[in-house]
Design an enzyme around this catalytic site. Structure first.
Site, PDB file in Angstrom:
ATOM      1  N   SER A 317      31.970  27.236  45.748  1.00 26.21           N
ATOM      2  CA  SER A 317      31.041  28.164  46.392  1.00 26.21           C
ATOM      3  C   SER A 317      31.490  29.608  46.152  1.00 26.21           C
ATOM      4  CB  SER A 317      30.966  27.857  47.883  1.00 26.21           C
ATOM      5  OG  SER A 317      32.234  28.085  48.482  1.00 26.21           O
ATOM      6  N   TYR A 318      30.697  30.540  46.630  1.00 30.42           N
ATOM      7  CA  TYR A 318      30.958  31.967  46.434  1.00 30.42           C
ATOM      8  C   TYR A 318      32.370  32.340  46.906  1.00 30.42           C
ATOM      9  CZ  TYR A 318      29.780  36.924  46.262  1.00 30.42           C
ATOM     10  OH  TYR A 318      29.741  38.253  45.952  1.00 30.42           O
TER      11      TYR A 318
END
Length: 606
Positions: A317-318
DNA sequence: GCAAGGTC
């Protein structure tokens, strides 16, 4: 309608969540998404952060055209950024025919400022355009749909704050950088190679200060000798090694041993306490960097760069987040399912069979979730795509994620103290009862080193005793992990930039990172020492947070932007003058080091 | 050519 987001992934998510279908196209090399929203044609465009930047007017960018101190009284101008000019062109092209522009930038201060940059650019090509700000706290369907139902107004106070920070940082950075560089040139205009300069920055320099302070502590450290008695102690339950508290003099230690030999030994303390070692909280950016530096021998800068790559390829994820709480919208079971076809599959399946109860940290940036794996992948796959380092980091993210869903380790902490007359020997041990999350998270695993289970009050015999001479040790060099912790504590930089500030010091030749530790160069030592002596407040670790606090008053309407800027400029002008007085003395010191460097290459102090 | 903050 035109929708502008801060990054491509969000622009795409908006298209996906607001419409049943969407198409994409490229405009001046930038991806944009087309869809229908409430019977209207909509286009969403993702930028790449800021599109404008502050600079001095051109004539002030000739360093010899004015005394650096004059910069404190000069205006700055907003100019397009060369690196992101294609985003600006794409924005202008799309905005020409759109009368309604939705500012869907991140819901933080920078997002507010970028939104205003968008307003300025759109107005330049389309004076009829109307603007709406949409704020969502997470990139989920629910949040985004809701945000578009309830658009709000742009918060200009927040924009003023961010712009004031940009202007202050530029002014202060430029003034001190030029002062230091020009002063050195005045003494010896060949001391600095072409293109090299001596920089100052309100984040990078306090970071250097922290590292140099530690180095000075080491250099000023006076080791002291001391003596400890190590003995083998025997009890009916078994024998073990134990040691005394330090003695200042050998004679004291010897006297204690002599007395001990003719004394009966007795266990005076025996503690066996079961404790739980909790698995780590969900992963944020700074912890990713700290742990990568400490356990994987990957520097913070490389860790974030690599995480960025893994994110872009869809593996994690980010990676820029301050959140350490999994949002309720994140389906943890689905993530585990995703991992079942990897080498961690068996472990993931085991977790799936029980109830899921994740650990929980205490921060939520209301923008991004903690870092977690978004795709189950094999070593071969990740290594082929992105190399060995990427695999090491990906593996770490997976293990960390699994650890946050795992049970604690259970350890019995053991402590035994035995008195032989006046001599007390102590031992500490541990017995691992359940490995818990250590099974998947070997980085924190502790060894089983158990002591015999004796009880207080039983007799003991000293089988042997020897006296060891020791020396107190200076503190170790600052590790990158510790430096990141201190930066966070002092509020120097943001989660996304901390590693940059360390890296800037490396690029400028002020420090190196060797085996995870920060080693200042002679140049870094000399520069930091000069500033500590002649402009202490500007290298103080608290300088940044004080500035941020003053700027925050603008955002909440407690202070006027002009006044705050005036105060900051005034203060730093005073520090500047103090430094200016000593500039020749400082420059001579720096020139000496720089000349050595040209002869020998950059050197560390020790 | 200076900074720090977004983002790739």
């Amino acid at each position: 309608m035109l929708i502008v987001a801060e990054k491509r992934s969000v622009a795409q998510a908006i298209a996906k969540y607001l419409a049943t279908s969407y198409s994409y196209f490229k405009i001046s090399g930038v991806m944009a998404y087309r869809f229908k929203y409430k019977d209207r044609q909509a286009v969403s465009l993702g930028l790449s952060g800021h599109i404008l930047d502050f600079d001095f007017p051109q004539e002030l960018n000739k360093w010899n055209a004015l005394e650096p101190v004059e910069l404190f009284d000069k205006i700055t101008v907003l100019v397009p950024r060369d690196e992101t000019i294609k985003y600006l062109y794409a924005l202008r092209a799309l905005a020409r025919d759109e009368d309604e522009v939705y500012l869907a930038l991140d819901a933080d201060s920078e997002g507010e400022a970028i939104a205003y940059e968008v307003v300025l650019q759109v107005r330049a090509v389309n004076p009829r355009a109307r603007f709406k700000r949409v704020r969502f706290n997470a990139v989920t369907k629910k949040d985004i749909v809701q945000a578009f139902e309830r658009p709000v107004e742009l918060d200009l106070k927040v924009v003023e704050k961010v712009f004031a920070r940009m202007v202050s940082d530029l002014t202060i950075g430029a003034a001190f950088t030029r002062l230091l560089t020009l002063a050195v040139r005045e003494v010896d205009n060949k001391a600095l190679p072409f293109g090299k300069f001596l920089s100052y920055g309100p984040c990078q320099t306090p970071v250097l200060g922290l590292v140099v302070s530690r180095e000075l502590e080491r250099l000023n450290f006076k080791p002291e000798e001391y003596y400890v008695v190590k003995g083998i102690v025997e009890t009916e339950a078994g024998s073990f090694e134990a040691r005394s508290r330090p003695f200042k003099a050998r004679e004291e230690a010897e006297a204690a041993v002599r007395a001990a030999r003719v004394s009966l030994g007795k266990v005076i303390e025996a503690r066996f306490e079961e404790t739980r070692v909790k698995p780590p909280a969900p992963l944020d950016t700074v912890e990713l960097e700290r742990r990568a530096s400490k356990w994987l021998n990957i520097r913070a800068k490389a860790a974030l760069d690599t995480a960025e790559e893994l994110y872009r390829r869809g593996y994690i994820s980010y990676p820029r987040t301050e959140t350490t709480i999994y949002p309720p919208t994140l389906d943890l079971r689905a993530v585990l399912e995703e991992l079942t076809n990897t080498q961690f599959g068996q472990y993931a399946e085991r977790l799936l069979r029980g109830p899921i109860s994740p650990t929980r940290g205490n921060s939520d940036d209301r923008a991004h979730p903690p870092i977690y794996p978004t795709r189950g992948a094999t070593k071969a796959e990740v290594e082929r795509a992105l190399g060995t380092r990427a695999w090491k980091l990906y593996e770490f993210v997976v293990r960390h994620f699994l650890a946050t869903l795992s049970p604690p380790a259970i350890v019995e902490r053991q402590r035994i103290a035995v008195a032989f007359g006046p001599l007390v020997l102590e031992a500490e041990g541990r017995r691992i009862i359940e490995r818990g999350y250590w099974e998947i998270y070997p980085y924190e695993e502790e060894e089983d080193r158990r002591l015999p289970r004796v009880q207080a009050g039983v007799w003991a015999r000293m089988v042997s005793a020897k006296i060891e001479k020791k020396k107190t040790e200076p503190p170790p060099r600052m590790s990158e992990s510790e430096l990141l912790r201190l930066m966070k504590k002092y509020g120097i930089g943001t989660d996304a930039t901390m590693q940059d500030h360390i890296h800037t010091n490396v690029i400028r030749g002020y420090m190196r990172i060797v085996g995870g530790r920060c080693v200042p160069t002679k140049l870094g030592m000399t520069l930091a020492s000069s500033l500590m002596n002649h402009a202490r407040p500007i290298i103080d670790p608290t300088v940044r947070s004080k500035m941020e606090a003053a700027l925050q008053d603008i955002a909440v309407g407690r202070a006027d932007v002009k006044k705050v800027l005036e105060t900051i400029r005034g203060e730093f002008k005073t520090f500047y003058k103090g430094l200016y007085e000593k500039r020749q003395e400082i420059a001579r010191e720096l020139v000496k080091v720089l000349r050595e460097e040209t002869r020998n290459g950059p050197r560390s102090d020790v």
